[in-house]
Design an enzyme around this catalytic site. Sequence first.
Site, mmCIF file in Angstrom:
data_model
loop_
_atom_site.group_PDB
_atom_site.id
_atom_site.type_symbol
_atom_site.label_atom_id
_atom_site.label_comp_id
_atom_site.label_asym_id
_atom_site.label_seq_id
_atom_site.Cartn_x
_atom_site.Cartn_y
_atom_site.Cartn_z
ATOM 1 N N GLU A 1 -4.485 8.057 7.192
ATOM 2 C CA GLU A 1 -5.397 7.125 6.522
ATOM 3 C C GLU A 1 -5.703 5.944 7.447
ATOM 4 O O GLU A 1 -6.856 5.520 7.586
ATOM 5 C CB GLU A 1 -4.750 6.641 5.214
ATOM 6 C CG GLU A 1 -5.689 5.793 4.369
ATOM 7 C CD GLU A 1 -5.053 5.343 3.046
ATOM 8 O OE1 GLU A 1 -3.909 5.748 2.757
ATOM 9 O OE2 GLU A 1 -5.705 4.575 2.325
ATOM 10 N N GLU B 1 2.152 1.853 -3.392
ATOM 11 C CA GLU B 1 1.094 2.422 -4.229
ATOM 12 C C GLU B 1 1.067 3.960 -4.073
ATOM 13 O O GLU B 1 1.032 4.693 -5.056
ATOM 14 C CB GLU B 1 -0.247 1.815 -3.822
ATOM 15 C CG GLU B 1 -1.470 2.432 -4.485
ATOM 16 C CD GLU B 1 -2.581 2.731 -3.491
ATOM 17 O OE1 GLU B 1 -2.933 3.907 -3.344
ATOM 18 O OE2 GLU B 1 -3.101 1.784 -2.858
ATOM 19 N N HIS B 2 1.121 4.428 -2.829
ATOM 20 C CA HIS B 2 1.147 5.882 -2.608
ATOM 21 C C HIS B 2 2.372 6.514 -3.266
ATOM 22 O O HIS B 2 2.290 7.547 -3.915
ATOM 23 C CB HIS B 2 1.215 6.186 -1.106
ATOM 24 C CG HIS B 2 -0.117 6.310 -0.454
ATOM 25 N ND1 HIS B 2 -0.527 7.454 0.184
ATOM 26 C CD2 HIS B 2 -1.142 5.435 -0.333
ATOM 27 C CE1 HIS B 2 -1.737 7.273 0.677
ATOM 28 N NE2 HIS B 2 -2.129 6.063 0.387
ATOM 29 N N HIS C 1 0.823 -1.204 0.000
ATOM 30 C CA HIS C 1 0.000 0.000 0.000
ATOM 31 C C HIS C 1 0.863 1.263 0.000
ATOM 32 O O HIS C 1 0.567 2.247 -0.684
ATOM 33 C CB HIS C 1 -0.927 -0.037 1.227
ATOM 34 C CG HIS C 1 -1.693 1.225 1.452
ATOM 35 N ND1 HIS C 1 -1.338 2.139 2.408
ATOM 36 C CD2 HIS C 1 -2.789 1.730 0.837
ATOM 37 C CE1 HIS C 1 -2.190 3.146 2.379
ATOM 38 N NE2 HIS C 1 -3.079 2.928 1.441
#
Lengths: 422, 428
Positions: free
Chosen positions: B142, B70-71, B67
Amino acid sequence: MVLNCNRIGINKGINLNLIRTDKFKSNILSFYFTLPLDREGVTTNALLPLVLKRGTKELETSLKIQRKLEELYGSNLSINVDKKGETQTIRFTIEGPKGSYVNDGKYIIHMIELLKSIIYDPYLEKGVFSQQYVEQEKEILKRLIEGKINDKREYAIYRCIEEMCKNEKFSIYPLGYVEDLEKIDSNTLYKNYEKILYQAPVEIFYVGEYDKELESYLIDSFKFPKKNIIEIERESITGSVQTKNMIYEDMDITQGKLVIGYRTGIPYEDHLYNGLMVASDILGGGPNSKLFRNVREAESLAYYIGTSIYKYKSIMLIDGGIEFENFEKTIGIIRSQIDAMKSGIFTNEDMDISKKSIKTSMESIYDSAFLISEYFFSKVLTKDSRSLEETIGDIEKVTKEEVIEASNKINADTIYFLRHIG
Amino acid sequence: MEVIENKRIKEKIYHQELDSGLNIYFMPKEGYVQKHAIFATNYGSNNNYFIPIEEKEPIKVPAGVAHFLEHKLFEEPEVDIFDQFSKLGAYVNAYTNFNQTAYLFSAVDYFYENLELLIKFVQNPYFTDENVEKEKGIIGQEIKMYEDSANWRVYSNCLNGMYINHPVKIDIAGTVESIQGIDKEVLYKCYNTFYNPSNMVLFIVGDLSFDKIIERVEKVERKDFHREVEEITTIYPDEPIGIQNQYLEGHLPTSIPLFCIGIKDRNLNRQGKELVKKDLVTNILLEILFGESSEFYNDLYNKGLIDNSFASYFTGKKDYGHSLILGQSNEPDRVYSKVLKHIKSAKKNKISEDDFQRIKNKNIGGFLMGLNSLDFISNYFVDNYFEKFIFTDVLDILDNVSIKDIETRLIEDIDEEAMVLSVINPIH
C-alpha cells in the site's frame, strides 16, 4: 421503491427522460450526445465540449459562466467525454439545490437556460468558434491525453485494452490523440459541431421534482431540427482470443501493475451474461473474492486485486498492484483460481455472497440522482427494457451451472505488465 | 435522548449516550435504500506521542501505528470479518487520517445484523505475532502504491516542507522501515488507550429506527472497558511559526509538473464553532482569491499557466492548519510568484461585496447538495464531531461570516513568509 422514467420524444433523435423523485435536495439535468467511436472523429469530438463551456452568446467568457453558476446557488456544471463500448459519449450536466431550500422557486429555469445555451448558443466570432478558445482548449486536451500516464493503475488498464483490442474500435482512447490536434482549427471544429448538432442522437435526463410547466419548458428548450441521424452500431464481440499477447512496459515506478484481459464472448443480451457477472464477482469482486483472499490475504502479494467486466465488449479484466519479482507467482495463483471457477470449485455460499453484493451495488443507484440518470442512459444504449427490480431478479436466479458455464467462456487474451526500468 | 433539529435544511439528528460512555448519533434519511454506519475513534496518525491509559509516562510509537491498527482490527481468531459482512450483503471499509480512524459499512438489507458485527469486530482486537508480521507485506504494498502517486507525493512533500516538528509531516501509513518496528504489544497499548468507548462515536444514517439501533448496540457492546477515563493526553512537540523548507522537488513519471503551494497557518488553538468558522472564512477567502470565478484564475488559465486541475482549500485542526493551492503547470515557479504577488496586492485592496456574496451562495448550495450523499454526511459528521460541533448547523455559522472576517483573516494570518512550494517534475 420503484423508479419510473417518463420518456418523451422531443423530435427525431432527441429524447427527454424525466425521472420524478423528491428525496434529494437538488435537481439534476444531463444532456448526452452519442457518437460512433472512431479514430477519425474522436479527437475533434472530445475537444468540442471543452470549447463549448468557454462561453455562450450571452456569457462570453468562462469567468462570466462561473459567476452565473455561483449566483445560481453554486450549481455545478460538468462536462465529460467517455466511451461506452464503441460509443463515444459527450455529457453536459448541471445540478443545483432545489428552489425550496434557497427561497427561490424559479431559479431552475435559469439553470436549464444556462445548460441549453452552452450547448446550443455558443460564443462565436465571425460565425465560428473563437480561435483563441480553440487553441487554448487544444492545449488543455493535449495535457489531458498526455496525462493518462499519471495514474499508473488506470494507465495499465488502458494499455492492456489498447493492446488486446488493437484491431477493434474499442481500443480507441475516448479523449483522442495528440497528433490529431494539430489539424483542428475553429473552422473545422465548428463544422464538426454543426454535424453533431444535426446528426448525433441526443438523450436528456432530468432527475428531481417537476410539474407540467417545467416539462413543457424542457421540451421547448431542447427542440432541434435533426436530420440524417447517425446510426450507432452495436459492438461486435468475440469469445475467441485475438492476440494472445504478453506485453511488458518499463517505467520508473515502485510497484508493478499487472493487467490481464480475457474474452468471454457472452453478449449482455444473452441470459448467460447474468452468470458471468456472478462468476466475475466470486473471482474478484470484493474482499471476499477468491483473488483477494488468495493473492492478498494468504500470500500478501498485493494491496489491491480484482476483476471488472466491460459490458459492451464482453471483456473481463483482472488488475493488481504487485512486486516485480512476484509476477510469475501471481499469474500462477490467478490461473489456478480461474481453473477452480471452471471446475465448479466454489460454494453456494460464494454464490449467495456475490449475488447480494451485486444487488447492493445495483440498489445503491436509487440513492444518487446522477447514478439514476446514468443508469437510465445505459438502458437506452443497451435497449434493455427491464426494470431495476427485474435485473436484480435475474441475478438472483443465476444457478451454479450457469456460473460454471460462463466461467468456461473466460479465455485469457493479453497479459500486460508495467514494471520498473532495469 | 437528545434531538438536534435544523429546520432550514430539514434534517434531524438523535443522540444518546450509553452507560458504557459510547455516544450514538442517528440521522434519519427517509426513502434512502442504503444505510450507513460509521464507528470512529478520535485517534489518527498524529497521536504518536501520548500517555497510555492507566500509565503516567508518555510513550512514542512508530510512524504508521494507527493505520496498522486499522488493518489489524479486521482480524478475528476464527471468523473472517470481510466474509461476515459479505454474507449480509454489506460493504465494509475503514480509513485512517491524521486525526481519526473510522470503520464503516453500507448496507441495503440486514442493517441491524451488520451493525452488531461492526461493534463486535471493532471492540475485539486479536493481534498475534504471526498476523502482525503478515500485515507488514500488505501495508508495504500500500505504501509503495502511494509512492508512485504524484498527487500524493507532491502533497506529502508540501506538508513536510511546512512543518518542522508536528507529526502531520509524517505519512499516515508510515514507511516500509517504520512499520517493521510495530508489534502486537504496541498495537494493544494504542488500542486500549484510544478505542475506549468514551473516545469514540457511532454515527448512523438511513431509513431506520433509533430505538432498535440502541437496543442492538447495547446487546453486543463490550461492557468491560475502563469506565473512569480522563481525557487522553497526546503530546505535540513545539511547532515554531516558521517552515522547514521553502522549496521541495521530487521526480516521478508524470506528463507534466505538479505543484502544491502550502501556507502554514499561525492562528491556531481554535475549537468547536470557532474552528468551523475559521475553516469557512479561509475557504471563502481562497475561493475569492483563486477560485474559478476569480480574475486571477482566468488570467493564468488564458496564459496557459494553469488548467482545471488548479484548486485551493484550507484544512486544519486545533494544533495545525494550512492553506493549499495546487495543480499542474509547465511553469510551477511562475505560478508560485504570481500567487505570491496576488496575495500581496489583495492585502492592499478591499474584498468585493459581490464576490463575497456569490461565494457564500456557492457554499450554501454545495453543502445542501452534499446532504444528498450518505458518504458526505457520515464523513462530515465524524470530522466535526471530534471538534465538538454538530455539522447540521454549519449554514448558521456561514450566515455569521462577514466580509470583515475575510479581510481580517487575509491581512493577519496569510503569511507570505510561511509559504512552501512543492513540485514533482516528470522523469524524461
